[in-house]
Enzyme design. Structure first.
Site, PDB file in Angstrom:
ATOM      1  N   LYS A  35       0.819  -1.216   0.000  1.00  0.00           N
ATOM      2  CA  LYS A  35       0.000   0.000   0.000  1.00  0.00           C
ATOM      3  C   LYS A  35       0.851   1.265   0.000  1.00  0.00           C
ATOM      4  O   LYS A  35       0.405   2.307  -0.478  1.00  0.00           O
ATOM      5  CB  LYS A  35      -0.934   0.019   1.204  1.00  0.00           C
ATOM      6  CG  LYS A  35      -0.230   0.118   2.553  1.00  0.00           C
ATOM      7  CD  LYS A  35      -1.221   0.230   3.692  1.00  0.00           C
ATOM      8  CE  LYS A  35      -0.494   0.390   5.028  1.00  0.00           C
ATOM      9  NZ  LYS A  35      -1.427   0.605   6.143  1.00  0.00           N
ATOM     10  N   ARG A 128      -6.116  -0.980  18.191  1.00  0.00           N
ATOM     11  CA  ARG A 128      -6.697  -0.865  16.861  1.00  0.00           C
ATOM     12  C   ARG A 128      -7.568  -2.109  16.676  1.00  0.00           C
ATOM     13  O   ARG A 128      -8.391  -2.407  17.523  1.00  0.00           O
ATOM     14  CB  ARG A 128      -5.610  -0.689  15.787  1.00  0.00           C
ATOM     15  CG  ARG A 128      -6.147   0.069  14.550  1.00  0.00           C
ATOM     16  CD  ARG A 128      -5.107   0.319  13.486  1.00  0.00           C
ATOM     17  NE  ARG A 128      -4.771  -0.907  12.759  1.00  0.00           N
ATOM     18  CZ  ARG A 128      -3.972  -0.937  11.699  1.00  0.00           C
ATOM     19  NH1 ARG A 128      -3.419   0.174  11.245  1.00  0.00           N
ATOM     20  NH2 ARG A 128      -3.720  -2.081  11.088  1.00  0.00           N
TER      21      ARG A 128
END
Length: 355
Positions: A35, A128
């Protein structure tokens, strides 16, 4: 055309080979995270020819580009229910924490006549994604429900550290993940194939020989791209930190005072900037901005230049101390940190050049 991101493929290949040597030498399989450069296809060619095991990305749109790859594809961001069909179609493995989403993936896999593998994410305190590690009942209930699904394979467990809560991977906390995996295997009489112990912040443990026994996979992006481990931001031996450079053009060069004139409020992004009184200085405006890069993580290669600030489309630098005879139309080069690389790679306004 400028601005442009210049990619040195030889340096990228060097970093890739060093990453493979480091991670696979530790006994772990390797996911290369793509990414950071928006699944650039020239870099993909290097990956496809290499000895990595998985191509991993947070965006299904990027994984689509790898149709026909010989590597398994992994979706890193938790799937959206709305993209379940595409997740199964374009990813061999996905990271998950919500049983309702996993059931939708099961339905999609059934429609597509496929078996989809998942890593159940465990939150070790970074806060997270994942089931919080102390919630054993939820972990066991999720495993029990997953094992009922015909088209889903519980491939293993994973953890993410450092990205949100900045929690450093340690032998102690990664050992908790390994312990949870062993408990699941005993309780349900199954074998988990993968215990994925994090990202580039975990690679420093390899050099210290402190990677917890049982961790058998790492997901590496920034360390591969920029040569730094992300736990303590230390350069890795033999890696390049300048495989990617940004080049952008000067569009104004004038002497102006360094303090704004008049009452000040917030800037275009809602921030209240603070200015240092440097007197009258030579200021260059460069045609790149926050839409394209993160100016706080951008470094002029000319050390006599310093960044003063940025708006959406303009980067303002102090060129007062430089001995270079800059003029309008000249090109200024920058080293990029991860957030600037990510943004520049994603921006359609930044060209790419390879060398």
């Amino acid at each position: 055309m400028y601005p442009k991101l210049v990619i040195d493929l030889n340096k990228v290949k060097n970093n890739l080979n060093k990453t493979i040597e480091m991670v696979k030498g530790s006994g772990c399989s390797l996911m290369i995270v793509t990414k950071g450069y928006c699944a650039d296809m020239e870099i993909y060619k290097l990956l496809e020819e290499s000895d990595i095991d998985y191509l991993a990305d947070s965006r299904i749109q990027n994984l689509k580009k790898y149709e026909g790859t010989t590597k398994e594809r992994v979706l890193l961001r938790l799937p959206m229910i709305s993209e379940a069909d595409d997740v199964v179609r374009y990813a061999d493995i996905s990271l998950n924490s919500e049983i309702e989403t996993i059931k939708k993936l099961n339905d999609a896999a059934g429609r597509l006549n496929k078996k989809h593998k998942i890593l159940l994410m465990i939150d070790l305190g970074d806060l997270r994604e994942g089931i919080f590690f102390e919630n054993e009942d939820e972990i066991y209930h999720s495993v029990e429900e997953i094992l009922k699904l015909e088209n889903i394979e519980l491939f293993g467990l994973g953890v993410n550290l450092t990205c949100y809560g900045a929690v450093i991977p340690k032998k102690e906390n990664l050992s908790i993940l390994v312990d949870i995996a062993h408990k699941i295997e005993t309780k349900f009489n199954i074998k988990l194939q993968m215990i994925s112990g994090g990202n580039s912040s975990s690679v420093y443990l390899i050099g210290k020989n402190e990677l917890s026994e049982g961790i058998n996979n790492l997901r590496v992006g920034e360390a591969f791209l920029l040569g730094d481990e992300t736990a303590y931001s230390q350069m890795l031996e033999g890696f390049y930190d300048d495989a990617f450079t940004l080049e952008a053009e000067i569009i104004e060069l004038k002497e102006k005072q360094s303090l704004p004139v008049g009452e000040t409020g917030v800037d275009a992004f809602g921030n209240r900037p603070v200015y240092e009184d440097l007197g009258v200085i030579k200021r260059a405006i460069i045609a790149v901005g926050r839409q394209d890069v993160d100016p706080d993580h951008l470094h002029p290669i000319d050390p006599s230049i310093s960044i003063l600030g940025a708006s959406s489309d303009h980067l303002i630098v102090n060129a007062d101390k430089t001995e270079s005879n800059y003029k309008v139309g000249d090109i200024v080069k920058f080293k990029v940190e991860y957030s600037s690389l990510l943004r520049a790679s994603t921006s359609s306004y930044v060209e790419k050049e390879y060398k």
